[in-house]
Design a protein around this motif. Structure first.
Motif, PDB file in Angstrom:
ATOM      1  N   ILE A 245       0.836  -1.211   0.000  1.00 18.12           N
ATOM      2  CA  ILE A 245       0.000   0.000   0.000  1.00 18.12           C
ATOM      3  C   ILE A 245       0.868   1.258   0.000  1.00 18.12           C
ATOM      4  O   ILE A 245       0.636   2.192  -0.775  1.00 18.12           O
ATOM      5  N   SER A 246       1.913   1.282   0.850  1.00 16.55           N
ATOM      6  CA  SER A 246       2.784   2.475   0.894  1.00 16.55           C
ATOM      7  C   SER A 246       3.467   2.694  -0.444  1.00 16.55           C
ATOM      8  O   SER A 246       3.529   3.831  -0.940  1.00 16.55           O
ATOM      9  N   ALA A 247       3.976   1.598  -1.054  1.00 13.33           N
ATOM     10  CA  ALA A 247       4.695   1.744  -2.322  1.00 13.33           C
ATOM     11  C   ALA A 247       3.746   2.229  -3.417  1.00 13.33           C
ATOM     12  O   ALA A 247       4.101   3.113  -4.215  1.00 13.33           O
ATOM     13  N   LEU A 248       2.514   1.672  -3.441  1.00 12.66           N
ATOM     14  CA  LEU A 248       1.555   2.098  -4.462  1.00 12.66           C
ATOM     15  C   LEU A 248       1.177   3.564  -4.266  1.00 12.66           C
ATOM     16  O   LEU A 248       1.052   4.330  -5.236  1.00 12.66           O
ATOM     17  N   PHE A 289       9.400  -0.522  -6.465  1.00 12.14           N
ATOM     18  CA  PHE A 289       9.035  -1.881  -6.841  1.00 12.14           C
ATOM     19  C   PHE A 289       7.900  -2.316  -5.897  1.00 12.14           C
ATOM     20  O   PHE A 289       7.938  -2.042  -4.697  1.00 12.14           O
ATOM     21  N   ILE A 290       6.876  -2.974  -6.425  1.00 11.19           N
ATOM     22  CA  ILE A 290       5.751  -3.398  -5.572  1.00 11.19           C
ATOM     23  C   ILE A 290       5.890  -4.899  -5.279  1.00 11.19           C
ATOM     24  O   ILE A 290       5.730  -5.719  -6.178  1.00 11.19           O
ATOM     25  N   HIS A 336      -2.710   6.174   4.062  1.00  8.66           N
ATOM     26  CA  HIS A 336      -1.782   5.830   2.980  1.00  8.66           C
ATOM     27  C   HIS A 336      -2.554   5.256   1.794  1.00  8.66           C
ATOM     28  O   HIS A 336      -2.350   5.653   0.653  1.00  8.66           O
ATOM     29  N   ALA A 337      -3.455   4.296   2.122  1.00  7.61           N
ATOM     30  CA  ALA A 337      -4.211   3.602   1.069  1.00  7.61           C
ATOM     31  C   ALA A 337      -5.040   4.581   0.255  1.00  7.61           C
ATOM     32  O   ALA A 337      -5.261   4.390  -0.941  1.00  7.61           O
ATOM     33  N   ARG A 338      -5.494   5.647   0.902  1.00 10.88           N
ATOM     34  CA  ARG A 338      -6.362   6.613   0.218  1.00 10.88           C
ATOM     35  C   ARG A 338      -5.625   7.340  -0.920  1.00 10.88           C
ATOM     36  O   ARG A 338      -6.240   7.866  -1.837  1.00 10.88           O
ATOM     37  N   ASN A 339      -4.291   7.345  -0.847  1.00 13.81           N
ATOM     38  CA  ASN A 339      -3.515   8.035  -1.887  1.00 13.81           C
ATOM     39  C   ASN A 339      -3.331   7.200  -3.155  1.00 13.81           C
ATOM     40  O   ASN A 339      -2.814   7.692  -4.152  1.00 13.81           O
ATOM     41  N   ILE A 340      -3.696   5.917  -3.090  1.00 11.35           N
ATOM     42  CA  ILE A 340      -3.471   5.063  -4.269  1.00 11.35           C
ATOM     43  C   ILE A 340      -4.470   5.418  -5.367  1.00 11.35           C
ATOM     44  O   ILE A 340      -5.663   5.568  -5.102  1.00 11.35           O
TER      45      ILE A 340
END
Ligand code: ATP
Length: 417
Positions: A245-248, A289-290, A336-340
């Protein structure tokens, strides 16, 4: 909507010693619900949550998008209550399940326990315990081989199927919760919408993933070995989910800042700036990288997390002051997830898409033919060109008729909408 969280432990300290920002933290989300006491005026019922989120899931799937809804949070904070509910207060999954029952859509139910996939709807003790392989389809992405698919014809059957799967799920008593889910459960509905529109077939095939994650909890050395192994596997997959989630989120933010840099540059010098590279972004920073493959959960939810899906994350938190640290970490996770930024697309059947394209081509050729005839009224001049275009139109019409015939007579074709 804003969630405010207060650290009551800091209340007793002298004012000068505490930064006011530490006392009260704010997070913004699309929806926030308070469902502690039904007597309170702002109490959010299961029905209210369904009207907001369940309806979004159904409308997204009916438009042809893949949709994923998953609940994340501390153990005992209400994930299973939200996703499944109780007999007196049914949750999102049974409500969604009952509404799509008339469409004879295949559904499956699996759990990921200790990094192994088990079918929750497979009869026979041995079959139930067998672990299934996760494979990857070149177009459709990761899937579970040999997972059983079930079609139901009424609400009673749908509820029975769901209850059977829930009963097969592994639960155990932990310090915070005496029936804690020790596995991640994924209930999937293959949503097909097939209709004839102006005598032209239209078909979308999408997927609804409803995910109830296992609860996050700190390891306790007093637990037995099984509980510790489960706990470490749950934590491993939740940590991987957090990293993914953070990387995305980071990649999505980089892409949007890069896009705004590009648009400023193209406005400024009038030059056209091409789309940025997939691995390099504004300022030369590399896209992260995810690590989807680091856990079965993230691997199976690859598309839902960062690809072709409309995804809703529900973060459940406890109202207790003792859970302050866990609550803060859940809210940070969700923020964090909301930023994807995902890239959902309508999943149209390839044959149907071809028929549509051929029809458009026929219309284009017909109008070319018409304008050519109007410009060259003499038959001798237009005959040859006319003949060529007419041939192409005829060939395309034949392909459309054959395609439509095949589509209407496929053995698993249902006409529903
Ligand atoms: N909003 C709510 N209203 C009424 N009861 C609730 C609510 N949220 C949770 N509960 C109850 O609290 C208990 C724990 O909830 P639940 O099983 O949903 O937690 P969980 O987050 O799924 O836990 P775990 O991760 O350990 O499986 C259950 O008995 C559930 O019915």
């Amino acid at each position: 909507k804003v969630v405010r969280i207060q650290n009551v432990k800091l209340d007793g300290r002298a004012d000068g010693a505490v930064d006011s920002r530490e006392k009260l933290l704010e997070f913004c989300f699309d929806y926030c619900y308070w469902s502690v006491d039904p007597a309170e005026p702002h109490y959010a019922s299961q029905e209210e949550v369904f009207q907001d989120l369940g309806v979004l899931v159904l409308s997204g799937a009916s438009e042809g998008y893949n949709v994923c809804l998953f609940a994340y949070g501390q153990t005992g904070s209400g994930k299973t209550y939200t996703m499944m509910g109780t007999p007196d207060s049914i949750g999102l999954t049974p409500r969604i399940c009952q509404l799509v029952v008339l469409s004879h859509l295949p559904r499956s139910f699996l759990e990921i326990y200790n990094e192994r996939v088990r079918d929750l709807l497979r009869g026979g003790e041995q079959k139930k315990r067998a672990s299934l392989r996760v494979r990857e389809h070149p177009e459709k992405g990761p899937y579970v081989q040999d997972l059983s698919q079930h079609v139901v014809s009424d609400c009673k059957q749908a509820m029975h199927l769901l209850e059977e799967g829930i009963a097969n799920r592994i639960t155990a008593a932990t310090h915070n919760h005496d029936a804690s889910s020790r596995s991640h459960a994924i209930f999937t509905i293959q949503y097909t919408k097939a209709i004839l529109e102006n005598n032209c077939p239209s078909e979308t095939v999408s997927k609804i993933n409803l995910v109830d994650l296992a609860g996050s909890e700190r390891a306790d050395p007093h637990y037995c070995r099984d509980r510790l192994t489960e706990g470490s596997n749950i934590n491993k997959s939740l940590v991987t989910l957090g990293i993914v989630i953070s990387a995305l989120a980071q990649n999505s933010q980089m892409s949007s800042s890069c896009q705004s840099i590009n648009s400023v540059a193209s406005e400024g010098d009038g030059s056209t700036v091409g789309s940025h590279s997939s691995s390099l972004s504004g300022g030369g920073r590399r896209h992260c990288f995810i690590p989807y493959r680091d856990s079965v959960l993230t691997w199976l939810l690859k598309d839902s997390l960062g690809g072709n899906s409309k995804t809703i994350m529900i973060a459940t938190v406890s109202p207790s002051a003792y859970s302050y640290n866990e609550t803060l970490s859940t809210l940070r996770y969700a923020a964090h997830a909301r930023n994807i930024v995902n890239k959902p697309r309508v999943n149209e059947d390839a044959n149907v898409r071809l028929i549509k394209e051929l029809r458009e081509e026929i219309d284009r050729l017909k109008s070319m033919l018409l304008s050519f005839e109007m410009r060259n009224p003499s038959p001798s001049l237009s005959d040859e060109r006319d003949g060529n275009l007419s041939d192409i139109v005829l060939q395309n019409e034949l392909k459309v008729t054959q395609g439509r015939h095949r589509w209407l007579h496929l053995p698993d074709r249902f006409s529903y909408c």
